[in-house]
Design a protein around this motif. Structure first.
Motif, PDB file in Angstrom:
ATOM      1  N   SER A   1     -41.572  44.452  17.423  1.00 10.63           N
ATOM      2  CA  SER A   1     -41.504  44.768  16.725  1.00 10.63           C
ATOM      3  C   SER A   1     -41.352  46.042  16.481  1.00 10.63           C
ATOM      4  O   SER A   1     -40.684  46.095  15.552  1.00 10.63           O
ATOM      5  N   ALA A   2     -41.151  46.765  18.028  1.00 13.51           N
ATOM      6  CA  ALA A   2     -40.214  47.677  17.626  1.00 13.51           C
ATOM      7  C   ALA A   2     -39.181  47.699  16.939  1.00 13.51           C
ATOM      8  O   ALA A   2     -38.250  48.321  16.581  1.00 13.51           O
TER       9      ALA A   2
ATOM     10  N   THR B   1     -44.210  41.047  15.719  1.00  9.91           N
ATOM     11  CA  THR B   1     -45.223  39.699  16.436  1.00  9.91           C
ATOM     12  C   THR B   1     -46.966  39.944  16.850  1.00  9.91           C
ATOM     13  O   THR B   1     -46.566  41.680  17.512  1.00  9.91           O
ATOM     14  N   VAL B   2     -46.939  39.246  17.095  1.00 17.15           N
ATOM     15  CA  VAL B   2     -48.068  39.585  17.911  1.00 17.15           C
ATOM     16  C   VAL B   2     -48.790  37.953  18.149  1.00 17.15           C
ATOM     17  O   VAL B   2     -47.320  37.480  18.725  1.00 17.15           O
TER      18      VAL B   2
ATOM     19  N   ARG C   1     -35.632  36.642  15.899  1.00 20.33           N
ATOM     20  CA  ARG C   1     -34.849  37.999  14.938  1.00 20.33           C
ATOM     21  C   ARG C   1     -32.838  37.575  15.033  1.00 20.33           C
ATOM     22  O   ARG C   1     -32.950  38.478  13.390  1.00 20.33           O
ATOM     23  N   ARG C   2     -32.578  37.556  15.631  1.00 21.31           N
ATOM     24  CA  ARG C   2     -31.387  36.819  15.529  1.00 21.31           C
ATOM     25  C   ARG C   2     -30.484  36.358  13.911  1.00 21.31           C
ATOM     26  O   ARG C   2     -29.711  36.822  12.963  1.00 21.31           O
ATOM     27  N   HIS C   3     -31.164  35.171  14.259  1.00 21.51           N
ATOM     28  CA  HIS C   3     -30.666  33.991  13.237  1.00 21.51           C
ATOM     29  C   HIS C   3     -31.909  33.577  12.516  1.00 21.51           C
ATOM     30  O   HIS C   3     -31.130  32.711  11.228  1.00 21.51           O
TER      31      HIS C   3
ATOM     32  N   SER D   1     -41.552  38.340  10.840  1.00 22.70           N
ATOM     33  CA  SER D   1     -42.676  38.194  11.334  1.00 22.70           C
ATOM     34  C   SER D   1     -42.884  37.079  12.615  1.00 22.70           C
ATOM     35  O   SER D   1     -42.347  35.556  12.126  1.00 22.70           O
ATOM     36  N   ALA D   2     -43.800  36.737  13.814  1.00 23.01           N
ATOM     37  CA  ALA D   2     -43.208  35.770  14.658  1.00 23.01           C
ATOM     38  C   ALA D   2     -45.112  35.891  15.940  1.00 23.01           C
ATOM     39  O   ALA D   2     -45.732  37.192  14.944  1.00 23.01           O
TER      40      ALA D   2
END
Length: 411
Positions: free
Chosen positions: A285-286, A291-292, A322-324, A329-330
C-alpha cells in the motif's frame, strides 16, 4: 561350426600385450620349469637305459630348443602360429616316446597347452590322441600291457585338461570382476560429476529465486520511488519517497545477507506468516497499490519451508500486480483447510493471457511465476493463475499439509 579358441594364456606363452598379471607370470614360469623337469628326468633315464646315450640327449636338446625358442617366438602371436608351434612340439614328443618311454610324462604339459590353444571340439580329440599315444608308447617299451601303463597317462592327461579348464574359468571370473569393478568406478565418477553439476545448478536456481524475490523486487520498488521523487512533487513528499527508497534498499541488503547465509526471511522469524503477510500488504500500500490482507480457517503451525514458499508467492504476485498489471488494489487471502494451506492474491489490473506464459523470456521477464511454481513444487504444492484482458488476475498458491507436515513445523 567350431567353438572359438580360448583367450587365456597357456603355460609357456605370454599374452601379446606384454602386460600379463603377476599370477600369469607365475603360471608361465611354472610351465617352463615343469617342461624342463619332465624333459630332464626323461633324458637322464633314457640315457642310462640307452646303448647310444648321445641319441636321447640330442633329442632332448632339440625338444628343449623347439619349446623355449618357440615359446618366445609365439609369445606375441596367437591363433594359427601358436597352434602350428604346438603341433610341431607334439610331433617331437612322439619321436621322443619312440626313443624311450621315459618321455611319456611330457604328455601332461602337452595336454595343458592343447586345452589352452585349441577350441574345445578340436582339443578333445587331440587330448585323446595324446593319451592313447602315451599309453601305447609306455606299454610298448615295457613289452607288456599293465593297468598302470594304460590308466596312468590317461589319468594324467585328463587331470591336465581339468586343471586347465578350472584355471581358465577362475581367470575369466577374475577378469570379469576386474572389468565390472572398473566399470563401477567409472560409473561412480560419472555420477559424482553429475551430482556436483546438479548441486551447482540447484544452488544457482536457489540464488536466482532468492535474488528475484528479494533484491529484484526491492530494486524495482526503489526505482519507482526515485522516479516519483524526481518528478513534480512537494519537498515533503519527495523527502518521504527518498526515505522510503532508502528503507527499501536497506531491507534488501539485509535480506541479501540472510539468504547468502541460508537464513529465512527476517519477517517470518520475527513475526510468523500471518504478520509477515500483513506487513507485506502494508508495504505494498505504501508503494501505491492498496492491499488488504484476510485470513480464513483455523491457523496452525506450519513448517518454515512452507511459510517461506507461501510468503514468496505472495510477494511475487503483488510485485507483478504493481509493476506489470497497473492495478490499483489487491487482496491477499491466507486460507487454512484440513489438508492444505493456500495464498490467494487477487488484483484489479489489466490482466493477461496465462496460456502465453511459457517460462522466462529474453528480456528477463517471466521468471517470477516459473520460480514460484518451482518453489511450490518442492513442497508438493501448485500454482494456479486465472486472468483475462481487462478483468484482473487471481494467483492461487496451494501446499498440501498433514499431521506429518505439521510435526516438522519450525524446522
Amino acid at each position: 561350426m567350431t567353438s572359438p579358441p580360448r583367450q587365456i594364456d597357456p603355460p609357456g606363452i605370454s599374452s601379446g600385450d606384454g602386460a600379463a598379471p603377476e599370477v600369469d607370470r607365475h603360471v608361465l614360469l611354472a610351465g617352463h620349469v615343469l617342461f624342463a623337469v619332465l624333459l630332464g628326468l626323461g633324458a637322464v633315464r633314457a640315457t642310462v637305459a640307452s646303448s647310444i646315450p648321445a641319441v636321447p640327449i640330442l633329442a632332448a636338446l632339440a625338444a628343449a630348443g623347439w619349446y623355449y625358442a618357440g615359446a618366445v617366438w609365439v609369445s606375441r602371436r596367437r591363433g594359427r602360429i601358436a597352434r602350428l608351434w604346438l603341433a610341431g612340439l607334439i610331433l617331437i614328443w612322439l619321436g621322443l616316446v619312440v626313443l624311450s618311454g621315459e618321455f611319456v610324462w611330457l604328455a601332461f604339459l602337452l595336454a595343458l597347452l592343447v586345452w589352452h590353444l585349441f577350441p574345445v571340439r578340436a582339443a578333445i580329440p587331440i587330448e585323446v590322441t595324446i593319451a592313447l599315444a602315451a599309453a601305447i608308447g609306455f606299454a610298448a617299451h615295457q613289452d607288456r600291457w599293465v593297468a598302470g601303463a594304460i590308466f596312468g597317462p590317461v589319468i594324467g592327461v585328463a587331470c591336465a585338461a581339468v586343471m586347465t579348464e578350472i584355471y581358465q574359468r577362475l581367470r575369466a571370473q577374475s577378469e570379469e570382476r576386474r572389468r565390472l569393478l572398473d566399470e563401477l568406478m567409472r560409473t561412480q565418477q560419472t555420477l559424482a560429476i553429475r551430482e556436483r553439476e546438479a548441486g551447482r545448478l540447484a544452488e544457482r536456481e536457489r540464488l536466482a529465486g532468492e535474488i528475484h524475490d528479494t533484491v529484484g523486487q526491492s530494486l524495482a520498488s526503489v526505482i519507482m520511488l526515485l522516479r516519483a521523487a524526481l518528478g513534480p512533487s512537494t519537498p515533503a513528499h519527495r523527502a518521504q519517497q527518498l526515505h522510503t527508497a532508502l528503507d527499501t534498499a536497506t531491507g534488501a541488503l539485509g535480506e541479501t545477507r540472510r539468504f547468502l547465509l541460508g537464513l529465512n526471511p527476517a519477517a517470518l522469524e520475527r513475526d510468523g506468516l500471518t504478520q509477515a503477510l500483513r506487513s507485506l500488504a502494508d508495504d505494498s500500500s505504501a508503494f501505491g497499490l492498496r492491499t488488504v490482507f484476510e485470513q480464513h480457517g483455523n491457523p496452525r503451525p506450519l513448517p518454515t519451508g512452507v511459510q517461506v514458499a507461501l510468503l514468496r508467492a505472495a510477494q511475487e504476485a503483488l510485485s507483478n500486480a504493481r509493476r506489470h498489471a497497473g492495478a490499483d488494489s489487491a487482496t491477499i487471502t491466507l486460507t487454512y483447510l484440513d489438508d492444505e494451506v493456500s495464498i490467494d492474491v487477487v488484483d484489479d489490473g489489466v490482466g493477461f493471457d496465462p496460456a502465453a506464459l511459457d517460462g522466462p523470456r529474453a528480456d528477463g521477464t517471466g521468471y517470477g511465476l516459473t520460480a514460484m511454481r518451482g518453489r511450490l513444487a518442492e513442497r508438493g504444492g501448485d500454482v494456479t493463475v486465472e486472468s483475462e484482458a481487462g478483468a484482473g488476475t487471481a494467483v492461487r498458491a496451494t501446499i498440501p499439509v498433514d499431521v506429518g507436515t505439521d510435526a516438522e513445523a519450525g524446522t
